[in-house]
Design a protein around this motif. Structure first.
Motif, PDB file in Angstrom:
ATOM      1  N   ALA A 100      34.119  24.987  41.511  1.00 53.30           N
ATOM      2  CA  ALA A 100      33.618  24.751  40.149  1.00 53.30           C
ATOM      3  C   ALA A 100      32.393  23.841  40.169  1.00 53.30           C
ATOM      4  N   ASP A 101      32.388  22.858  41.053  1.00 59.54           N
ATOM      5  CA  ASP A 101      31.273  21.921  41.176  1.00 59.54           C
ATOM      6  C   ASP A 101      29.988  22.681  41.498  1.00 59.54           C
ATOM      7  N   SER A 102      30.041  23.544  42.491  1.00 61.63           N
ATOM      8  CA  SER A 102      28.844  24.273  42.903  1.00 61.63           C
ATOM      9  C   SER A 102      28.429  25.312  41.870  1.00 61.63           C
ATOM     10  N   VAL A 103      29.399  25.992  41.278  1.00 67.73           N
ATOM     11  CA  VAL A 103      29.076  27.018  40.285  1.00 67.73           C
ATOM     12  C   VAL A 103      28.396  26.388  39.076  1.00 67.73           C
ATOM     13  N   GLU A 104      28.902  25.245  38.609  1.00 68.37           N
ATOM     14  CA  GLU A 104      28.319  24.585  37.436  1.00 68.37           C
ATOM     15  C   GLU A 104      26.896  24.139  37.739  1.00 68.37           C
ATOM     16  N   ALA A 105      26.686  23.533  38.929  1.00 67.45           N
ATOM     17  CA  ALA A 105      25.350  23.050  39.289  1.00 67.45           C
ATOM     18  C   ALA A 105      24.369  24.206  39.472  1.00 67.45           C
ATOM     19  N   ALA A 106      24.826  25.266  40.149  1.00 67.83           N
ATOM     20  CA  ALA A 106      23.935  26.401  40.408  1.00 67.83           C
ATOM     21  C   ALA A 106      23.561  27.108  39.112  1.00 67.83           C
ATOM     22  N   SER A 107      24.495  27.160  38.180  1.00 66.35           N
ATOM     23  CA  SER A 107      24.198  27.856  36.917  1.00 66.35           C
ATOM     24  C   SER A 107      23.100  27.149  36.139  1.00 66.35           C
ATOM     25  N   ARG A 108      22.982  25.829  36.329  1.00 65.29           N
ATOM     26  CA  ARG A 108      21.939  25.081  35.623  1.00 65.29           C
ATOM     27  C   ARG A 108      20.552  25.340  36.216  1.00 65.29           C
ATOM     28  N   SER A 109      20.511  25.842  37.448  1.00 65.07           N
ATOM     29  CA  SER A 109      19.202  26.110  38.075  1.00 65.07           C
ATOM     30  C   SER A 109      18.637  27.466  37.656  1.00 65.07           C
ATOM     31  N   LEU A 110      19.432  28.252  36.909  1.00 63.61           N
ATOM     32  CA  LEU A 110      18.992  29.587  36.518  1.00 63.61           C
ATOM     33  C   LEU A 110      18.066  29.538  35.303  1.00 63.61           C
ATOM     34  N   LYS A 111      17.108  30.433  35.278  1.00 62.45           N
ATOM     35  CA  LYS A 111      16.252  30.567  34.098  1.00 62.45           C
ATOM     36  C   LYS A 111      16.878  31.549  33.115  1.00 62.45           C
ATOM     37  N   SER A 112      17.623  32.508  33.665  1.00 68.93           N
ATOM     38  CA  SER A 112      18.284  33.502  32.825  1.00 68.93           C
ATOM     39  C   SER A 112      19.791  33.393  33.044  1.00 68.93           C
ATOM     40  N   HIS A 113      20.562  33.244  31.958  1.00 68.89           N
ATOM     41  CA  HIS A 113      22.000  33.063  32.067  1.00 68.89           C
ATOM     42  C   HIS A 113      22.746  34.303  31.576  1.00 68.89           C
ATOM     43  N   THR A 114      22.308  35.450  32.098  1.00 73.88           N
ATOM     44  CA  THR A 114      23.028  36.670  31.743  1.00 73.88           C
ATOM     45  C   THR A 114      24.328  36.741  32.528  1.00 73.88           C
ATOM     46  N   LYS A 115      25.211  37.618  32.093  1.00 76.17           N
ATOM     47  CA  LYS A 115      26.496  37.758  32.747  1.00 76.17           C
ATOM     48  C   LYS A 115      26.320  38.209  34.190  1.00 76.17           C
ATOM     49  N   ALA A 116      25.399  39.123  34.405  1.00 78.98           N
ATOM     50  CA  ALA A 116      25.165  39.638  35.757  1.00 78.98           C
ATOM     51  C   ALA A 116      24.664  38.532  36.680  1.00 78.98           C
ATOM     52  N   THR A 117      23.755  37.697  36.125  1.00 81.56           N
ATOM     53  CA  THR A 117      23.210  36.605  36.939  1.00 81.56           C
ATOM     54  C   THR A 117      24.289  35.594  37.291  1.00 81.56           C
ATOM     55  N   LEU A 118      25.081  35.221  36.312  1.00 87.04           N
ATOM     56  CA  LEU A 118      26.153  34.253  36.557  1.00 87.04           C
ATOM     57  C   LEU A 118      27.189  34.822  37.525  1.00 87.04           C
ATOM     58  N   LYS A 119      27.472  36.097  37.363  1.00 84.84           N
ATOM     59  CA  LYS A 119      28.417  36.738  38.277  1.00 84.84           C
ATOM     60  C   LYS A 119      27.896  36.714  39.707  1.00 84.84           C
ATOM     61  N   LYS A 120      26.603  36.953  39.855  1.00 79.97           N
ATOM     62  CA  LYS A 120      26.009  36.934  41.195  1.00 79.97           C
ATOM     63  C   LYS A 120      26.075  35.528  41.796  1.00 79.97           C
ATOM     64  N   VAL A 121      25.809  34.518  40.961  1.00 80.25           N
ATOM     65  CA  VAL A 121      25.886  33.122  41.440  1.00 80.25           C
ATOM     66  C   VAL A 121      27.281  32.820  41.960  1.00 80.25           C
ATOM     67  N   ILE A 122      28.290  33.181  41.158  1.00 74.99           N
ATOM     68  CA  ILE A 122      29.679  32.888  41.542  1.00 74.99           C
ATOM     69  C   ILE A 122      30.042  33.610  42.833  1.00 74.99           C
ATOM     70  N   THR A 123      29.646  34.876  42.932  1.00 78.83           N
ATOM     71  CA  THR A 123      29.970  35.665  44.126  1.00 78.83           C
ATOM     72  C   THR A 123      29.310  35.088  45.366  1.00 78.83           C
ATOM     73  N   GLU A 124      28.025  34.737  45.247  1.00 78.01           N
ATOM     74  CA  GLU A 124      27.300  34.192  46.402  1.00 78.01           C
ATOM     75  C   GLU A 124      27.893  32.863  46.850  1.00 78.01           C
ATOM     76  N   ILE A 125      28.243  32.022  45.903  1.00 75.11           N
ATOM     77  CA  ILE A 125      28.817  30.711  46.261  1.00 75.11           C
ATOM     78  C   ILE A 125      30.167  30.896  46.951  1.00 75.11           C
ATOM     79  N   PHE A 126      31.004  31.775  46.408  1.00 73.35           N
ATOM     80  CA  PHE A 126      32.314  32.019  47.021  1.00 73.35           C
ATOM     81  C   PHE A 126      32.143  32.549  48.431  1.00 73.35           C
TER      82      PHE A 126
END
Length: 790
Positions: A696-722
């Motif tokens: 959760a720590d990494s997902v929350e921080a990484a999501s703040r670095s995004l310029k676009s917060h679409t579902k696909a983008t957030l899903k990709k962030v979560i998948t890559e971090i995992f």
């Protein structure tokens, strides 16, 4: 269908990653080697087992009092002779007197022999048949002697020559035979004894018991019995009534006297058996001697009665088992119980948790035992000094003892299965303490089960659940058990005693819950239990640490709130301790309050502190917030589970930004940059809750670095971090399954997506200031191991 997959997941890790991890854990392993001996000693359950059993056996084992001095009768006592303990002594004289009285009530037993007449009838018929056969051959003097001898040998009849000649003259007539049988049959219907001189067992005064068959017995007076002499007289009277010639009546009289036999005899075996049964049925008479009773006062003459009482006390003291014998038996009994308990807990729980529960169980049993002994003393004191009828019975106070105190603690702090085991062992201890009192053992056991269910029913969110369980479940069950025990005995006893027991049963539930309520915080801190109540207290936003964090590190504080929300929701989805996860998320970054300005989320000015530092120094500052967080947690006396989450929430992962910056800054041909200098100290998460905070720590921080917060983008962030953490081995020790990780990813997405929800523009306002991008400006660092937020 689940929307997350790990298609890029690699099974085998690179050699570099494995080597780096080994180096990162080397320091931890060295620290663990030093206290190895003491650690093994402390974690050895058999040492605690021995200590607990020794203490309990010593407390339970009876230490017999010293014998009293035994003066001579008539001697003047030089000191007071006082009873050393409460003793229950057998009153042998009274017991023996009651046994003799019970034996004296038993009447002598006589048995009626129903086959006597049948045997006599058969004997008469054989005699007359043999006589008629005998006279078919001419009778001579020699043959007469032979017949007399044969009659004596076979029928035990001693016949004179004249009587035999009379029978020969009537040719052993069948009418004589039948008349003889009828006469004897008539007389044999009565109770005939050989002689009344045999009545030497008090039959003349009390009568006797006559047995007729296996199931019939009658109380018979002596007047209802005739002896052989009286039966012969009755036979003569009956014969004289017959209309027969004189010579035939004479023959009937002679031979009826020969054939008549007694039909009742004294049954010695049955009489003695009944007497013995009557003696055994008499209960032994005891009388109590209270501790401190003065048997003989100083200066008084020792009387025979006092001397006798002293002898009885000494006999009882000597009859008691020696302390060593009692101690040994108790030691082996509880040693076996604790050994069984340890292996059961070991099979049920992980080693450390099993050891913690085992130690707590031993300490609680010893503490409970001391409470029970104190309660016995107070019960004796109050019952002797009270004038109120409901409070004068010492035995009724037993139902008010805090028997369920320990069970409530275990039900609140541990699993129900562990609490049930404690309830069983506690009831055995109570039964042993109260001299195998089955009623109290069942009372304690059923009350313990009620306590376990009460805590489960009312929940563990508040400590006041102990009071609710005690008042609304334990007390009513106590009353029900007391009533049931009296119904089983089929007697209520004195009404005031019965009412007193019911009142004490009600008090017992309340007192047990009160004790548990007082000791809950002590046991929580002593054994490191983390209850829901404690977690709720720790997650209070008004605590000083959160106020300090909100003021000094507002970005980190807000970040912690979001991480806590993400992790809590995911924990609920996969059935983890959501309250523990939430609290760990709130505290995981408290170390940033030491140097908040070095973390981008807290930066309030344009300049960056890291511009003045080398990448290695920046890395040291970043990773140091974990160590400082653990130190702060210790000062705040946070539970170990929270401290572990703080320590493990980055594992030994790589600080990627500064590692990459170092590689760019230094010439790779001149200097090799190793990952071990740019990794957190670890350890990697050991529990699923700690791993949730890491993700959760990494997902929350990484999501703040995004310029676009679409579902696909957030899903990709979560998948890559995992995928990154799985490949890096950060989740190796927390037993996450892929199914659980998919559920966690879905939960993260559903929670974080609404945070970045769009809003309609406010008409008439132009909030955003458009600026030209400045080239050459490096990106700013953070501690999320990913690209920093802008």
């Amino acid at each position: 269908m689940n929307s997350f997959s790990f298609k890029k997941l690699k099974i085998f890790k690179s050699a570099d990653t494995t080597t780096v991890k080994k180096k990162a854990n080397a320091t931890l392993n060295k620290k663990e080697e030093k206290p190895k001996f003491w650690k093994k000693l402390i974690e050895n359950p058999f040492i605690f087992l021995f200590i607990f059993v020794i203490i309990l056996s010593y407390l339970i084992a009876y230490l017999p009092s010293k014998s009293l001095p035994q003066p001579e009768a008539g001697e003047i006592a030089s000191n007071d002779i006082i009873a050393p303990d409460d003793l229950t002594i057998e009153d042998r004289e009274t017991t023996e007197k009651r046994k003799r009285d019970a034996e004296g009530v038993i009447l002598p037993v006589y048995e009626y022999e129903q086959n006597v007449f049948l045997n006599t009838e058969e004997k008469i018929r054989e005699f007359f048949d043999s006589g008629r056969e005998w006279i078919e051959i001419p009778v001579t003097a020699d043959r007469i002697e032979e017949f007399k001898q044969a009659s004596l040998d076979k029928f035990a009849l001693e016949i004179s020559n004249s009587d035999l000649r009379d029978l020969i003259r009537v040719k052993f007539a069948t009418n004589i035979e039948e008349s003889l049988i009828n006469l004897i049959g008539t007389i044999s219907n009565q109770n005939i004894i050989l002689t009344k001189n045999l009545f030497i067992h008090g039959e003349q005064e009390r009568g006797l018991t006559l047995l007729r068959g296996p199931e019939q017995e009658f109380l018979v007076k002596v007047d209802e019995i005739i002896d052989i002499k009286e039966s012969k007289q009755q036979l003569v009277e009956e014969i004289n009534k017959l209309d027969l010639p004189r010579n035939e009546r004479s023959l009937l009289a002679i031979f009826s006297h020969l054939f008549i036999s007694p039909n009742i005899t004294y049954n010695v075996i049955e009489t003695e058996a009944r007497k013995e049964e009557a003696r055994e049925g008499v209960e032994t008479v005891f009388y109590n001697i209270k501790r401190g009773k003065v048997i003989v006062r100083k200066g008084d003459e020792v009387s025979q009665d006092a001397l006798k009482e002293i002898q009885l006390i000494n006999e009882n003291l000597r009859a008691m088992p020696s302390w060593l014998t009692n101690f040994s038996g108790t030691f082996f009994l509880f040693g076996l119980l604790f050994l069984t308990l340890w292996y059961y807990l070991k099979s049920l729980l992980k080693f450390r948790l099993a050891l913690k529960n085992f130690i707590m169980m031993g300490i609680t049993l010893i503490t409970s035992f001391l409470f029970y002994k104190l309660s016995i003393f107070l019960a004796d004191t109050f019952s002797q000094s009270s004038n109120f009828s409901l409070l004068k019975y010492a035995e009724s106070y037993n139902f008010a003892f805090p028997f369920q105190f320990g069970v409530i603690l275990f039900a609140f702090l541990t699993q129900s299965t562990t609490a049930i085991i404690f309830a069983v062992i506690n009831s055995v201890l109570v039964g042993y303490l109260f001299k195998a009192n089955f009623d109290l053992m069942m009372f304690c056991l059923l009350g313990g089960f009620a306590a376990i269910y009460g805590i489960k029913y009312y929940g563990k969110q508040k400590r006041t659940s102990t009071f609710r369980a005690g008042l609304f479940l334990i007390s009513p069950i106590n009353v029900f058990v007391i009533i049931t025990l009296h119904l089983i005995k089929e007697r209520i006893g004195p009404v005031d005693l019965f009412v007193s027991e019911l009142v004490m049963g009600l008090l017992g539930g309340v007192i047990s819950s009160a004790f548990a309520f007082l000791f809950l915080p002590v046991f929580e801190n002593l054994f490191g239990f983390l209850t829901q109540t404690k977690l709720l207290e720790l997650s209070n936003s008004d605590l000083p640490i959160f106020r300090q964090m909100a003021i000094e590190a507002p970005g980190s504080y807000h970040h912690s709130l979001v991480v806590a929300s993400l992790a809590e929701k995911a924990a609920e989805e996969i059935k983890l301790d959501s309250q523990l996860t939430k609290t760990g998320g709130l505290y995981h970054d408290i170390g940033k309050t030491k140097r908040p300005e070095y973390f981008i989320e807290n930066r309030t000015r344009e300049s960056d502190r890291h511009d003045e530092l080398k990448p290695s120094m920046s890395t040291l500052v970043i990773i140091n917030h974990v160590k400082e967080g653990v130190e702060m947690a210790k000062k705040l006396k946070l539970p170990k589970k929270i401290r572990d989450i703080i320590e493990q929430h980055h594992g030994n992962s790589l600080v990627r930004f500064f590692f990459q910056k170092a590689k760019e800054k230094y010439d790779p041909e001149m200097q090799t940059i190793g990952e071990e200098s740019y990794r957190y100290m670890g350890p990697i998460p050991k529990t699923k809750e700690a791993a949730l905070i890491l993700l959760a720590d990494s997902v929350e921080a990484a999501s703040r670095s995004l310029k676009s917060h679409t579902k696909a983008t957030l899903k990709k962030v979560i998948t890559e971090i995992f995928n990154s953490y799985i490949q890096d081995g950060q989740l190796d020790d927390c037993d996450f399954s892929l199914k659980e990780l998919r559920t966690v990813g879905t939960s993260f997405l559903s929670t974080i997506y609404p945070i970045y929800h769009p809003r309609v523009e406010y008409p008439g306002f132009e909030f955003e200031v458009k600026k030209k991008k400045k080239s050459g400006k490096p990106e700013k660092p953070n501690d999320r191991n990913l690209k920093p937020t802008e």
